[in-house]
Scaffold this motif. Structure first.
Motif, PDB file in Angstrom:
ATOM      1  N   LEU A 221      54.565  -6.354   9.303  1.00  0.00           N
ATOM      2  CA  LEU A 221      53.335  -6.631   8.552  1.00  0.00           C
ATOM      3  C   LEU A 221      52.748  -5.352   7.967  1.00  0.00           C
ATOM      4  O   LEU A 221      51.763  -5.381   7.236  1.00  0.00           O
ATOM      5  CB  LEU A 221      52.286  -7.302   9.453  1.00  0.00           C
ATOM      6  CG  LEU A 221      52.655  -8.694   9.979  1.00  0.00           C
ATOM      7  CD1 LEU A 221      51.469  -9.322  10.691  1.00  0.00           C
ATOM      8  CD2 LEU A 221      53.133  -9.629   8.866  1.00  0.00           C
ATOM      9  N   HIS A 222      53.347  -4.213   8.305  1.00  0.00           N
ATOM     10  CA  HIS A 222      52.817  -2.924   7.810  1.00  0.00           C
ATOM     11  C   HIS A 222      53.950  -2.235   7.055  1.00  0.00           C
ATOM     12  O   HIS A 222      54.501  -2.811   6.119  1.00  0.00           O
ATOM     13  CB  HIS A 222      52.308  -2.150   9.031  1.00  0.00           C
ATOM     14  CG  HIS A 222      51.447  -0.954   8.727  1.00  0.00           C
ATOM     15  ND1 HIS A 222      50.954  -0.663   7.494  1.00  0.00           N
ATOM     16  CD2 HIS A 222      50.977   0.041   9.545  1.00  0.00           C
ATOM     17  CE1 HIS A 222      50.230   0.456   7.556  1.00  0.00           C
ATOM     18  NE2 HIS A 222      50.236   0.902   8.798  1.00  0.00           N
ATOM     19  N   ALA A 225      57.578  -3.744   5.965  1.00  0.00           N
ATOM     20  CA  ALA A 225      57.758  -4.797   4.962  1.00  0.00           C
ATOM     21  C   ALA A 225      58.725  -4.375   3.853  1.00  0.00           C
ATOM     22  O   ALA A 225      59.423  -5.223   3.288  1.00  0.00           O
ATOM     23  CB  ALA A 225      56.404  -5.187   4.365  1.00  0.00           C
ATOM     24  N   LYS A 255      55.250 -15.906   5.293  1.00  0.00           N
ATOM     25  CA  LYS A 255      54.753 -14.872   4.369  1.00  0.00           C
ATOM     26  C   LYS A 255      55.875 -14.403   3.435  1.00  0.00           C
ATOM     27  O   LYS A 255      57.014 -14.231   3.864  1.00  0.00           O
ATOM     28  CB  LYS A 255      54.220 -13.681   5.145  1.00  0.00           C
ATOM     29  CG  LYS A 255      52.949 -13.990   5.938  1.00  0.00           C
ATOM     30  CD  LYS A 255      51.711 -13.793   5.091  1.00  0.00           C
ATOM     31  CE  LYS A 255      50.448 -14.368   5.696  1.00  0.00           C
ATOM     32  NZ  LYS A 255      50.006 -13.713   6.888  1.00  0.00           N
ATOM     33  N   ILE A 256      55.510 -14.192   2.184  1.00  0.00           N
ATOM     34  CA  ILE A 256      56.457 -13.634   1.220  1.00  0.00           C
ATOM     35  C   ILE A 256      56.297 -12.123   1.310  1.00  0.00           C
ATOM     36  O   ILE A 256      55.202 -11.589   1.068  1.00  0.00           O
ATOM     37  CB  ILE A 256      56.143 -14.150  -0.198  1.00  0.00           C
ATOM     38  CG1 ILE A 256      56.153 -15.683  -0.197  1.00  0.00           C
ATOM     39  CG2 ILE A 256      57.143 -13.593  -1.210  1.00  0.00           C
ATOM     40  CD1 ILE A 256      55.315 -16.297  -1.290  1.00  0.00           C
ATOM     41  N   GLY A 258      56.140  -8.182   0.871  1.00  0.00           N
ATOM     42  CA  GLY A 258      55.801  -7.326  -0.272  1.00  0.00           C
ATOM     43  C   GLY A 258      54.647  -7.867  -1.101  1.00  0.00           C
ATOM     44  O   GLY A 258      54.320  -7.289  -2.147  1.00  0.00           O
ATOM     45  N   PHE A 259      54.039  -8.953  -0.632  1.00  0.00           N
ATOM     46  CA  PHE A 259      52.890  -9.522  -1.353  1.00  0.00           C
ATOM     47  C   PHE A 259      51.705  -9.646  -0.407  1.00  0.00           C
ATOM     48  O   PHE A 259      51.869  -9.906   0.786  1.00  0.00           O
ATOM     49  CB  PHE A 259      53.213 -10.917  -1.905  1.00  0.00           C
ATOM     50  CG  PHE A 259      54.121 -10.876  -3.094  1.00  0.00           C
ATOM     51  CD1 PHE A 259      53.608 -10.841  -4.387  1.00  0.00           C
ATOM     52  CD2 PHE A 259      55.498 -10.841  -2.920  1.00  0.00           C
ATOM     53  CE1 PHE A 259      54.448 -10.777  -5.481  1.00  0.00           C
ATOM     54  CE2 PHE A 259      56.350 -10.782  -4.006  1.00  0.00           C
ATOM     55  CZ  PHE A 259      55.833 -10.754  -5.292  1.00  0.00           C
ATOM     56  N   GLY A 260      50.524  -9.470  -0.978  1.00  0.00           N
ATOM     57  CA  GLY A 260      49.294  -9.640  -0.201  1.00  0.00           C
ATOM     58  C   GLY A 260      48.859  -8.326   0.418  1.00  0.00           C
ATOM     59  O   GLY A 260      49.676  -7.435   0.674  1.00  0.00           O
ATOM     60  N   ARG A 262      45.311  -6.703   2.858  1.00  0.00           N
ATOM     61  CA  ARG A 262      43.967  -6.930   3.409  1.00  0.00           C
ATOM     62  C   ARG A 262      42.873  -6.455   2.452  1.00  0.00           C
ATOM     63  O   ARG A 262      41.807  -7.066   2.339  1.00  0.00           O
ATOM     64  CB  ARG A 262      43.867  -6.198   4.759  1.00  0.00           C
ATOM     65  CG  ARG A 262      42.518  -6.199   5.432  1.00  0.00           C
ATOM     66  CD  ARG A 262      42.042  -7.582   5.854  1.00  0.00           C
ATOM     67  NE  ARG A 262      42.881  -8.269   6.779  1.00  0.00           N
ATOM     68  CZ  ARG A 262      42.888  -8.095   8.107  1.00  0.00           C
ATOM     69  NH1 ARG A 262      42.083  -7.240   8.659  1.00  0.00           N
ATOM     70  NH2 ARG A 262      43.688  -8.803   8.874  1.00  0.00           N
ATOM     71  N   LYS A 308      44.368 -16.714  -4.793  1.00  0.00           N
ATOM     72  CA  LYS A 308      43.981 -16.200  -3.467  1.00  0.00           C
ATOM     73  C   LYS A 308      43.998 -14.678  -3.430  1.00  0.00           C
ATOM     74  O   LYS A 308      43.824 -14.076  -2.377  1.00  0.00           O
ATOM     75  CB  LYS A 308      44.990 -16.681  -2.410  1.00  0.00           C
ATOM     76  CG  LYS A 308      44.802 -18.085  -1.932  1.00  0.00           C
ATOM     77  CD  LYS A 308      45.701 -18.281  -0.707  1.00  0.00           C
ATOM     78  CE  LYS A 308      45.739 -19.718  -0.291  1.00  0.00           C
ATOM     79  NZ  LYS A 308      46.676 -19.921   0.823  1.00  0.00           N
ATOM     80  N   ILE A 310      46.701 -12.796  -4.054  1.00  0.00           N
ATOM     81  CA  ILE A 310      47.967 -12.311  -3.491  1.00  0.00           C
ATOM     82  C   ILE A 310      48.839 -11.770  -4.631  1.00  0.00           C
ATOM     83  O   ILE A 310      49.315 -12.530  -5.480  1.00  0.00           O
ATOM     84  CB  ILE A 310      48.730 -13.440  -2.747  1.00  0.00           C
ATOM     85  CG1 ILE A 310      47.824 -14.156  -1.757  1.00  0.00           C
ATOM     86  CG2 ILE A 310      50.001 -12.903  -2.081  1.00  0.00           C
ATOM     87  CD1 ILE A 310      47.359 -13.326  -0.596  1.00  0.00           C
ATOM     88  N   ASN A 313      52.303  -5.653  -3.269  1.00  0.00           N
ATOM     89  CA  ASN A 313      51.755  -4.453  -2.638  1.00  0.00           C
ATOM     90  C   ASN A 313      52.765  -3.311  -2.766  1.00  0.00           C
ATOM     91  O   ASN A 313      53.846  -3.484  -3.342  1.00  0.00           O
ATOM     92  CB  ASN A 313      51.352  -4.745  -1.175  1.00  0.00           C
ATOM     93  CG  ASN A 313      52.532  -5.218  -0.330  1.00  0.00           C
ATOM     94  OD1 ASN A 313      53.613  -4.647  -0.377  1.00  0.00           O
ATOM     95  ND2 ASN A 313      52.313  -6.279   0.435  1.00  0.00           N
ATOM     96  N   ASP A 315      54.919  -2.074  -0.908  1.00  0.00           N
ATOM     97  CA  ASP A 315      56.258  -2.254  -0.353  1.00  0.00           C
ATOM     98  C   ASP A 315      57.175  -3.046  -1.268  1.00  0.00           C
ATOM     99  O   ASP A 315      58.395  -3.033  -1.088  1.00  0.00           O
ATOM    100  CB  ASP A 315      56.171  -2.949   1.010  1.00  0.00           C
ATOM    101  CG  ASP A 315      55.636  -1.999   2.053  1.00  0.00           C
ATOM    102  OD1 ASP A 315      55.922  -0.799   1.945  1.00  0.00           O
ATOM    103  OD2 ASP A 315      54.927  -2.451   2.957  1.00  0.00           O
TER     104      ASP A 315
END
Ligand code: ACO
Length: 378
Positions: A221-222, A225, A255-256, A258-260, A262, A308, A310, A313, A315
């Motif tokens: 998740l960090h 990814a 979760k996809i 490399g997307f989204g 915080r 949303k 998204i 990111n 990554d």
């Protein structure tokens, strides 16, 4: 004492006051010490940006030369560290190897003189200089080869790429790699930086600070990814498969990668720069079908999840760039760590300047007054 509402993941709760970097997640702005990353990516180098983050100001010409010189001549690792790494299982993840090696450095420099600027500087130089050497050494040793000695005539990024396969890299590739490090060096109070600051707040040594942050960066998740992005693109395999893949992810609520983000609710500004760098690499070194898949993914995710907030990111495109450079997928996160170590050290220094040990509270939701049941009655 003011009682705050419990927020899972501490969302929106300030964990420190910091003047190192700034993010505006709605406008897609990222600044290091007030300077926009677009400008640093164009004009700066990784070591200059590291200096800026750690000491707060851009260095003068002499200051930069002195810092580059110190880093260049501290790149070699102790033979005992190298021998220790030789015993690591070759099937182990390079992030675990890096975490163990960073922690082991602390064995050799156990003096903790946290009030002495010379100690801070030596630690900064040693960590920034040796982490790339340790990443490259593990890469070669897990293939059964001896590590390659750093080359003093090469700049920071060119030397790292050289140590990976004993070939002097193309200058464009080395410059693009250096820009990637600039983009990955710092990003406010994320999970690994928080981890670094919590560890720093106990006044332990900087090697333990970096080792704990490396452990935190590794998760999917960090920082992890970027590796999963490439695995996902390989699995999708073609542009036609993109839409069904994304629809399946949405149906199964997975979760996809490399997307989204915080904080970012628009496309991550680092992803925009990285996409441009990927295009420069494809122009010079040849087309990559993964880029078409990636662009189609971006289109479909925006259509489905744009409302949303998204978007890609950092990554998402960093993996494509590193892949085109021929870097093995499981080194992507260690490379992220090579960059981020400078950000963690900036936070270490800032934490020490006004330290208070982290000791949050919790909301207890367990039982009370429970009687002990002897084992034969359970
Ligand atoms: N794919 C599909 N849906 C997503 C994604 C995604 N990648 N990211 C967020 N969403 C959806 C969630 O399902 C949720 O929907 P809901 O409101 O209907 O339940 C909503 O968007 C909010 O998502 P959260 O998970 O609550 O957002 P959070 O801020 O906790 O998570 C995170 C951010 C961890 C980065 C998340 O977006 C994610 O897991 N992304 C994939 C992994 C990834 O790329 N990580 C790298 C981040 S950058 C970095 O660390 C360097």
């Amino acid at each position: 004492m003011m009682v705050c509402e419990y927020k899972p993941g501490l969302e929106g709760i300030p964990a420190a006051q910091s003047s190192i970097s700034y993010v505006d997640g709605q406008k897609g702005i990222l600044e290091y010490r007030g300077i926009r990353i677009e400008e640093l990516a164009e004009k700066s180098t990784f070591l200059e940006t590291a200096y800026l983050l750690i000491w707060g100001e851009l260095p003068s010409n002499e200051e930069l030369k002195a810092f580059e010189h110190e880093v260049r001549y501290h790149r070699r690792i102790k033979y005992r560290i190298r021998d220790m790494m030789k015993c690591f299982p070759e099937s182990g993840h390079p992030m675990d190897a890096l975490q163990a090696s960073a922690a082991a450095l602390g064995l050799f420099y156990s003096l903790r003189d946290l009030h002495n600027p010379a100690y801070i500087r030596d630690s900064v130089v040693r960590l920034i200089a040796t982490i790339p050497t340790m990443v490259a050494a593990f890469q070669l040793m897990r293939k059964g080869n001896d590590p390659i000695r750093p080359r003093d005539d090469l700049d920071y990024s060119a030397n790292f790429l050289y140590m990976l396969d004993e070939k002097e890299p193309d200058p464009l590739m080395a410059r693009i790699f250096d820009i990637c490090l600039i983009l990955q060096v710092e990003h406010t109070m994320n999970a690994s930086t928080f981890s670094a600051r919590v560890t720093a707040s106990t006044l332990t040594d900087p090697y333990a600070v970096v080792a704990s942050a490396v452990g935190t960066l590794g998760g999917p998740l960090h920082g992890g990814a970027n590796e999963e992005v490439i695995q996902m693109l390989e699995k999708i395999g073609s542009v036609e498969n993109v839409r069904p893949y994304i629809e399946h992810c949405l149906q199964t609520k997975s979760k996809i990668m490399g997307f989204g983000h915080r904080v970012y609710k628009v496309k991550d500004p680092r992803a925009i720069i990285l996409q441009g760098l990927a295009e420069q690499l494809f122009d010079k070194f040849g087309y990559d079908k993964f880029y078409d898949i990636a662009q189609e993914m971006e289109r479909v995710v925006e259509e489905k999840l744009g409302s949303k907030g998204i978007y890609p990111n950092i990554d998402f495109y960093s993996g494509l760039v590193y892949r085109k450079m021929g870097i093995p997928t499981d080194l992507f996160t260690p490379i992220f760590a090579i960059a981020r170590v400078a950000g963690w050290l900036a936070h270490w220094k800032e934490q020490l300047a006004e330290n208070r040990i982290f000791r949050p509270t919790q909301v207890y939701n367990g039982r009370h007054e429970v009687t002990y049941t002897p084992i034969d009655q359970r």
